[in-house]
Scaffold this motif. Structure first.
Motif, PDB file in Angstrom:
ATOM      1  N   GLU A  78      34.537  52.082 -36.197  1.00 26.24           N
ATOM      2  CA  GLU A  78      33.505  53.034 -35.795  1.00 26.24           C
ATOM      3  C   GLU A  78      33.189  52.884 -34.310  1.00 26.24           C
ATOM      4  O   GLU A  78      33.094  53.867 -33.569  1.00 26.24           O
ATOM      5  CB  GLU A  78      32.248  52.811 -36.640  1.00 26.24           C
ATOM      6  CG  GLU A  78      31.187  53.868 -36.446  1.00 26.24           C
ATOM      7  CD  GLU A  78      29.983  53.649 -37.350  1.00 26.24           C
ATOM      8  OE1 GLU A  78      28.933  54.232 -37.037  1.00 26.24           O
ATOM      9  OE2 GLU A  78      30.091  52.899 -38.336  1.00 26.24           O
ATOM     10  N   LYS A  79      33.075  51.633 -33.867  1.00 31.39           N
ATOM     11  CA  LYS A  79      32.808  51.382 -32.445  1.00 31.39           C
ATOM     12  C   LYS A  79      33.986  51.810 -31.582  1.00 31.39           C
ATOM     13  O   LYS A  79      33.804  52.374 -30.501  1.00 31.39           O
ATOM     14  CB  LYS A  79      32.503  49.897 -32.215  1.00 31.39           C
ATOM     15  CG  LYS A  79      31.173  49.445 -32.793  1.00 31.39           C
ATOM     16  CD  LYS A  79      30.942  47.967 -32.542  1.00 31.39           C
ATOM     17  CE  LYS A  79      29.605  47.515 -33.104  1.00 31.39           C
ATOM     18  NZ  LYS A  79      29.387  46.060 -32.918  1.00 31.39           N
ATOM     19  N   LEU A 129      34.171  47.747 -36.754  1.00 33.33           N
ATOM     20  CA  LEU A 129      34.891  47.820 -35.477  1.00 33.33           C
ATOM     21  C   LEU A 129      35.542  49.176 -35.235  1.00 33.33           C
ATOM     22  O   LEU A 129      35.585  49.656 -34.103  1.00 33.33           O
ATOM     23  CB  LEU A 129      35.946  46.712 -35.427  1.00 33.33           C
ATOM     24  CG  LEU A 129      35.412  45.278 -35.535  1.00 33.33           C
ATOM     25  CD1 LEU A 129      36.560  44.275 -35.520  1.00 33.33           C
ATOM     26  CD2 LEU A 129      34.430  44.978 -34.413  1.00 33.33           C
ATOM     27  N   ARG A 172      34.107  55.431 -31.008  1.00 33.54           N
ATOM     28  CA  ARG A 172      33.086  55.860 -30.041  1.00 33.54           C
ATOM     29  C   ARG A 172      33.414  55.409 -28.621  1.00 33.54           C
ATOM     30  O   ARG A 172      32.663  55.683 -27.697  1.00 33.54           O
ATOM     31  CB  ARG A 172      31.712  55.314 -30.442  1.00 33.54           C
ATOM     32  CG  ARG A 172      31.143  55.906 -31.714  1.00 33.54           C
ATOM     33  CD  ARG A 172      29.646  55.657 -31.832  1.00 33.54           C
ATOM     34  NE  ARG A 172      29.296  54.253 -31.760  1.00 33.54           N
ATOM     35  CZ  ARG A 172      29.019  53.474 -32.810  1.00 33.54           C
ATOM     36  NH1 ARG A 172      29.052  53.982 -34.036  1.00 33.54           N
ATOM     37  NH2 ARG A 172      28.699  52.213 -32.644  1.00 33.54           N
ATOM     38  N   GLU A 197      33.543  52.283 -27.634  1.00 33.60           N
ATOM     39  CA  GLU A 197      32.786  51.072 -27.287  1.00 33.60           C
ATOM     40  C   GLU A 197      33.674  49.829 -27.257  1.00 33.60           C
ATOM     41  O   GLU A 197      33.300  48.823 -26.673  1.00 33.60           O
ATOM     42  CB  GLU A 197      31.641  50.865 -28.285  1.00 33.60           C
ATOM     43  CG  GLU A 197      30.590  51.963 -28.231  1.00 33.60           C
ATOM     44  CD  GLU A 197      29.551  51.836 -29.341  1.00 33.60           C
ATOM     45  OE1 GLU A 197      29.433  50.727 -29.923  1.00 33.60           O
ATOM     46  OE2 GLU A 197      28.876  52.832 -29.633  1.00 33.60           O
ATOM     47  N   ILE A 198      34.825  49.901 -27.928  1.00 31.59           N
ATOM     48  CA  ILE A 198      35.765  48.772 -27.931  1.00 31.59           C
ATOM     49  C   ILE A 198      37.087  49.272 -27.364  1.00 31.59           C
ATOM     50  O   ILE A 198      37.800  50.030 -28.020  1.00 31.59           O
ATOM     51  CB  ILE A 198      35.993  48.207 -29.338  1.00 31.59           C
ATOM     52  CG1 ILE A 198      34.676  47.796 -29.988  1.00 31.59           C
ATOM     53  CG2 ILE A 198      36.957  47.020 -29.286  1.00 31.59           C
ATOM     54  CD1 ILE A 198      34.837  47.296 -31.421  1.00 31.59           C
TER      55      ILE A 198
END
Length: 198
Positions: free
Chosen positions: A147-148, A145, A151, A153-154
């Motif tokens: 890492e996302k 999570l 980026r 993304e979350i």
């Protein structure tokens, strides 16, 4: 909007009678900390130990609850508040049932944790801060999570794009990047014995 035509029904069997039957006090063990800090692992291991000791227990895990009761909630600040409000109310019912309930939720906001604390008697709420550095949580990243979140993304990810408010006066601080799981479990069990909850 709150319902108005409702009346609290007093149960015939009371909490103290349930506690006497179970041969231990009931309480909430409220595990709070960053994602990846080890809350769920620790809560499950503590429950296993309590179960072996004969205690009546149940663990409410953040992800599991979001599969059912709280599946309509996202991760905005407002939804996080409602998520914890519901968990606190469910936990209160477990305490009334004479059970030791363990909750493993990030629960990032102090005010929400205070709301949960205020629902039960002071001795029935044990805040356990599973303390682990953001760097270590990111290194572990068991669900990928962070890492996302890095980026983008979350959105609203605690510790990255949403704050985590550390507990000021928790009953227990578990330095989970310095202790083994077994050492942490023993620390919690010893506290419960000292407070005569088990």
């Amino acid at each position: 909007m709150s319902a108005t035509n409702i009346v609290w029904h007093t149960a015939t069997v009371q909490k103290k009678e349930r506690q006497q039957s179970n041969q231990h006090k009931s309480c909430i063990l409220w595990f709070t900390g960053l994602s990846g800090s080890g809350k769920s692992t620790l809560a499950n291991e503590v429950e296993k130990k309590l179960f072996e000791l004969g205690a009546k227990t149940y663990t409410l895990d953040g992800d599991n609850v979001r599969h059912g009761l709280n599946q309509d909630l996202g991760f905005t600040d407002e939804d996080r508040v409602e998520n914890i409000r519901r968990i606190a109310e469910v936990s209160k019912l477990f305490v009334d049932a004479g059970v030791i309930v363990l909750t493993a939720f990030i629960s990032p906001f102090k005010q929400d944790r205070q709301v949960a604390r205020d629902l039960v008697e002071s001795s029935e709420f044990i805040e356990i801060y599973v303390k682990c550095s953001l760097e270590e949580c990111e290194r572990r990243d068991p669900k990928g999570l962070y890492e996302k979140a890095r980026r983008g993304e979350i959105p609203h990810f605690t510790g990255i794009s949403s704050p985590y408010e550390e507990p000021l006066n928790p009953e227990l601080v578990i330095e989970n990047d310095q202790l083994s799981v077994q050492q942490a479990v023993e620390q919690i069990i010893e506290y419960l014995k000292k407070e005569q909850l088990i």
